[in-house]
Design an enzyme around this catalytic site. Structure first.
Site, PDB file in Angstrom:
ATOM      1  N   HIS A 162       0.825  -1.219   0.000  1.00 19.17           N
ATOM      2  CA  HIS A 162       0.000   0.000   0.000  1.00 19.17           C
ATOM      3  C   HIS A 162       0.858   1.267   0.000  1.00 19.17           C
ATOM      4  CE1 HIS A 162      -4.029  -1.837   0.911  1.00 19.17           C
ATOM      5  NE2 HIS A 162      -3.215  -2.849   1.146  1.00 19.17           N
ATOM      6  N   ASP A 370       3.418   9.729  -0.510  1.00 16.34           N
ATOM      7  CA  ASP A 370       2.291   8.907  -0.049  1.00 16.34           C
ATOM      8  C   ASP A 370       2.050   7.820  -1.082  1.00 16.34           C
ATOM      9  OD1 ASP A 370       0.069   8.110   1.441  1.00 16.34           O
ATOM     10  OD2 ASP A 370      -0.611  10.165   1.770  1.00 16.34           O
TER      11      ASP A 370
HETATM   12  P1  ADP Z   1      -2.886   6.467   5.445  1.00 14.22           P
HETATM   13  O1  ADP Z   1      -3.147   5.080   4.973  1.00 14.22           O
HETATM   14  O2  ADP Z   1      -1.455   6.848   5.372  1.00 14.22           O
HETATM   15  O3  ADP Z   1      -3.447   6.753   6.800  1.00 14.22           O
HETATM   16  P2  ADP Z   1      -4.930   7.447   3.537  1.00 14.22           P
HETATM   17  O4  ADP Z   1      -5.288   8.846   3.172  1.00 14.22           O
HETATM   18  O5  ADP Z   1      -4.759   6.531   2.381  1.00 14.22           O
HETATM   19  O6  ADP Z   1      -3.634   7.507   4.455  1.00 14.22           O
HETATM   20  O7  ADP Z   1      -6.080   6.814   4.435  1.00 14.22           O
HETATM   21  C1  ADP Z   1      -6.514   7.411   5.612  1.00 14.22           C
HETATM   22  C2  ADP Z   1      -7.883   6.841   5.951  1.00 14.22           C
HETATM   23  O8  ADP Z   1      -8.151   7.124   7.312  1.00 14.22           O
HETATM   24  C3  ADP Z   1      -9.012   7.469   5.131  1.00 14.22           C
HETATM   25  O9  ADP Z   1      -9.963   6.503   4.788  1.00 14.22           O
HETATM   26  C4  ADP Z   1      -9.601   8.503   6.086  1.00 14.22           C
HETATM   27  O10 ADP Z   1     -10.983   8.724   5.919  1.00 14.22           O
HETATM   28  C5  ADP Z   1      -9.337   7.866   7.433  1.00 14.22           C
HETATM   29  N1  ADP Z   1      -9.152   8.911   8.440  1.00 14.22           N
HETATM   30  C6  ADP Z   1      -8.191   9.850   8.493  1.00 14.22           C
HETATM   31  N2  ADP Z   1      -8.371  10.670   9.544  1.00 14.22           N
HETATM   32  C7  ADP Z   1      -9.472  10.232  10.178  1.00 14.22           C
HETATM   33  C8  ADP Z   1     -10.176  10.668  11.341  1.00 14.22           C
HETATM   34  N3  ADP Z   1      -9.781  11.710  12.073  1.00 14.22           N
HETATM   35  N4  ADP Z   1     -11.270   9.949  11.686  1.00 14.22           N
HETATM   36  C9  ADP Z   1     -11.669   8.884  10.975  1.00 14.22           C
HETATM   37  N5  ADP Z   1     -11.059   8.448   9.868  1.00 14.22           N
HETATM   38  C10 ADP Z   1      -9.972   9.110   9.471  1.00 14.22           C
HETATM   39  O1  F6P Z   2      -1.216   2.881   4.419  1.00 16.48           O
HETATM   40  C1  F6P Z   2      -0.120   2.510   5.159  1.00 16.48           C
HETATM   41  C2  F6P Z   2      -0.485   2.073   6.556  1.00 16.48           C
HETATM   42  O2  F6P Z   2       0.566   1.602   7.291  1.00 16.48           O
HETATM   43  C3  F6P Z   2      -1.520   1.005   6.520  1.00 16.48           C
HETATM   44  O3  F6P Z   2      -0.976  -0.275   6.563  1.00 16.48           O
HETATM   45  C4  F6P Z   2      -2.372   1.387   7.676  1.00 16.48           C
HETATM   46  O4  F6P Z   2      -3.709   1.276   7.312  1.00 16.48           O
HETATM   47  C5  F6P Z   2      -2.166   2.869   7.891  1.00 16.48           C
HETATM   48  O5  F6P Z   2      -0.972   3.180   7.292  1.00 16.48           O
HETATM   49  C6  F6P Z   2      -2.280   3.251   9.349  1.00 16.48           C
HETATM   50  O6  F6P Z   2      -1.153   2.834  10.084  1.00 16.48           O
HETATM   51  P1  F6P Z   2      -1.171   2.033  11.448  1.00 16.48           P
HETATM   52  O7  F6P Z   2      -1.779   0.701  11.157  1.00 16.48           O
HETATM   53  O8  F6P Z   2       0.247   1.967  11.854  1.00 16.48           O
HETATM   54  O9  F6P Z   2      -2.033   2.823  12.385  1.00 16.48           O
END
Ligand code: ADP
Ligand code: F6P
Length: 496
Positions: A162, A370
């Site tokens: 991912h 990212d």
């Molecule tokens: P990462 O995997 O690095 O966290 P992404 O943008 O791909 O980044 O995914 C983040 C996910 O977490 C999204 O589906 C988003 O809606 C969710 N998310 C981020 N911040 C919050 C929050 N404060 N409350 C609930 N869901 C959140």
């Molecule tokens: O998208 C990368 C990632 O490490 C995912 O595996 C995971 O959903 C997200 O970031 C949040 O990280 P963590 O599982 O360390 O809270």
């Protein structure tokens, strides 16, 4: 012991425990891209999800959640420190994100990484029925495909990364680079977010392991391992339906009122992570306030930054710096009842997130690097009236697909400020032309299209894809007022 023909293995289960006041355990989705992507896909599909349930100590016995069997893998306090916080999130995570923070290398972490990968492999081998498909997720589990193939050669094994896969110059720093590559090559299909990542992998395999490798195929131990790009996505229709709900629209209106009815609302939603470019964004915003290009009464910034990996030093330092800077900006530019930045660290349910997306005239998604960034896709899906400007970093995987966004280089402060101003002052016709194009793309390239393309490449002959897609299409809509929250009682073997 329940056996499944589809087993997903990920570091985390799609749930997280918290103790309710009455002592019951409630289970919910945690913020993060992997769970956001896979949870809507697997809901109501007969499958087993193998992962960590949060916490340390013996693994709890879990109830099925939305028809998915949950198999928890236990982690000790040492595993948590050396595998999850150590090798996964202090060695691989920074290295894979352009080394924007310094990766650390410790031999003890590598031992934990091997140990935990083996434990996950054993759990997957136990629950997979003969000939099953096992789909391994992300950088916490690079060794798992190789270990699993040795235990269960009958399985069809997929691996999907991912996060970004770095160029050889960075990956070559890893002391155990050969073992990591070999581990991944235990899979039949290795999926990446971007074509460049597959190319980096092929180059490394040729260089480090001296194996014949192209950007599509690698020969190893008399087998062919296929590699390719499969950009992950979201449940576009679900987010659009949520955003279109009257209660969500009303909530968005109330939010605008509560924000003081500004002309423009800028929103950012991130895990609190140094890869997300939060500090650079705050600096750009602060300089625009100082120069008078942006005025607090007309424009507000809502920064949602949910804490993440809180015991890792680099994350603690980031949080302190962000909070200090938010305090400074509010002190310098805010007025009584009119802060320059509305700063929120809470996890929100999906309806509240959808309302935030609806209220945002500009969504600023400016990571330094990212793998994908699903927040950007969620914003686009939620803009059901084709309005809203997406300011997007060139270094997010999403930028390869959402090229109609206002693209910026977050390392270039002046460029970031110009991009923000361009998005704030863009003509409505330009904004909706771009948004329409991005929405059309996401309508077609949603999470089901992703699963279909990946799983049909992995399981060319099997009926798996058809079954998975039929099951998710038939899934009931989320419960109004309680979107995406699954509650169930669980049993902890030791009450822990
Ligand atoms: P990462 O995997 O690095 O966290 P992404 O943008 O791909 O980044 O995914 C983040 C996910 O977490 C999204 O589906 C988003 O809606 C969710 N998310 C981020 N911040 C919050 C929050 N404060 N409350 C609930 N869901 C959140
Ligand atoms: O998208 C990368 C990632 O490490 C995912 O595996 C995971 O959903 C997200 O970031 C949040 O990280 P963590 O599982 O360390 O809270």
């Amino acid at each position: 012991m329940r056996h499944s023909s589809l087993v997903v293995v990920a570091n985390r289960l799609p749930i997280d425990d918290s103790i309710a006041p009455d002592g019951a355990c409630e289970w919910r989705r945690t913020p993060g891209g992997l769970v956001s992507a896979l949870h809507p896909l697997l809901r109501h599909t007969p499958a087993t999800w193998v992962g960590w349930a949060g916490g340390t100590g013996p693994a709890p016995t879990l109830p099925d959640v939305d028809g998915v069997h949950m198999r928890a893998v236990p982690l000790t306090a040492e595993d948590l420190r050396d595998h999850y916080e150590g090798f996964a999130n202090s060695t691989l995570w920074p290295l894979y994100h352009d080394a924007v923070e310094q990766p650390e290398h410790h031999r003890r972490w590598w031992e934990a990484y091997q140990r935990v990968n083996r434990r996950f492999a054993e759990a997957a081998a136990e629950v997979a029925e003969p000939g099953a498909v096992v789909w391994v997720q992300d950088y916490h589990l690079h060794l798992l495909p190789g270990l699993l193939r040795a235990m269960r050669p009958d399985l069809r094994i997929g691996f999907f990364l991912h996060v970004p896969f770095p160029p050889p110059e960075l990956f070559m720093q890893l002391p155990r680079r050969a073992e990591l590559l070999r581990g991944m090559l235990g899979a039949d299909l290795i999926g990446f977010q971007r074509v460049q990542a597959a190319h980096n992998f092929a180059q490394l395999v040729a260089k480090v392991l001296s194996l014949p490798a192209t950007d599509r195929r690698i020969g190893v131990d008399g087998r062919v391992v296929r590699i390719g790009a499969f950009p992950v996505s979201i449940d576009t229709a679900e987010m659009a339906a949520l955003a279109a709900r009257p209660d969500v629209a009303a909530r968005a209106q109330r939010l605008r009122q509560d924000l003081g009815r500004p002309e423009r609302v800028i929103l950012s939603v991130d895990r609190m992570d140094y890869t997300k470019g939060i500090e650079q964004r705050l600096k750009a915003y602060s300089e625009l306030l100082a120069s008078g290009h942006v005025k607090v009464r007309d424009t507000v910034l809502v920064q949602v930054a949910v804490p993440s990996r809180e015991r890792v030093g680099q994350y603690q330092i980031l949080r302190e710096r962000v909070e200090r800077e938010v305090g400074r900006i509010n002190g310098e530019f805010g007025r009584v009842g009119e802060p320059a930045i509305h700063y929120l660290t809470q996890p929100f349910d999906r309806a509240e997130l959808a309302a935030l997306y609806r209220v945002a005239d500009v969504m600023a998604v400016t990571p330094l690097r990212d793998g994908m960034n699903l927040v950007a896709k969620e914003y686009v899906a939620a803009r059901v009236d084709d309005s809203g400007a997406l300011l997007l970093s060139e270094f997010a995987g999403t930028a390869a697909e959402l090229s109609q966004a206002y693209l910026v280089n977050p390392h270039d402060l002046e460029g970031l400020k110009e991009g923000l101003l361009a998005a704030l002052h863009a003509a409505p016709a330009d904004v909706s032309r771009r948004m329409r194009a991005m929405r059309a793309h996401l309508h077609e390239h949603d999470i089901r299209a992703w699963a279909r393309s990946y799983l049909s490449a992995l399981d060319e002959t099997g009926p798996l894809v058809q079954r998975l897609v039929t099951a998710t299409d038939a899934a009931p809509a989320t419960v109004p007022g309680q979107p995406d929250r699954s509650a169930a009682r669980i049993e902890h073997p030791s009450g822990g």
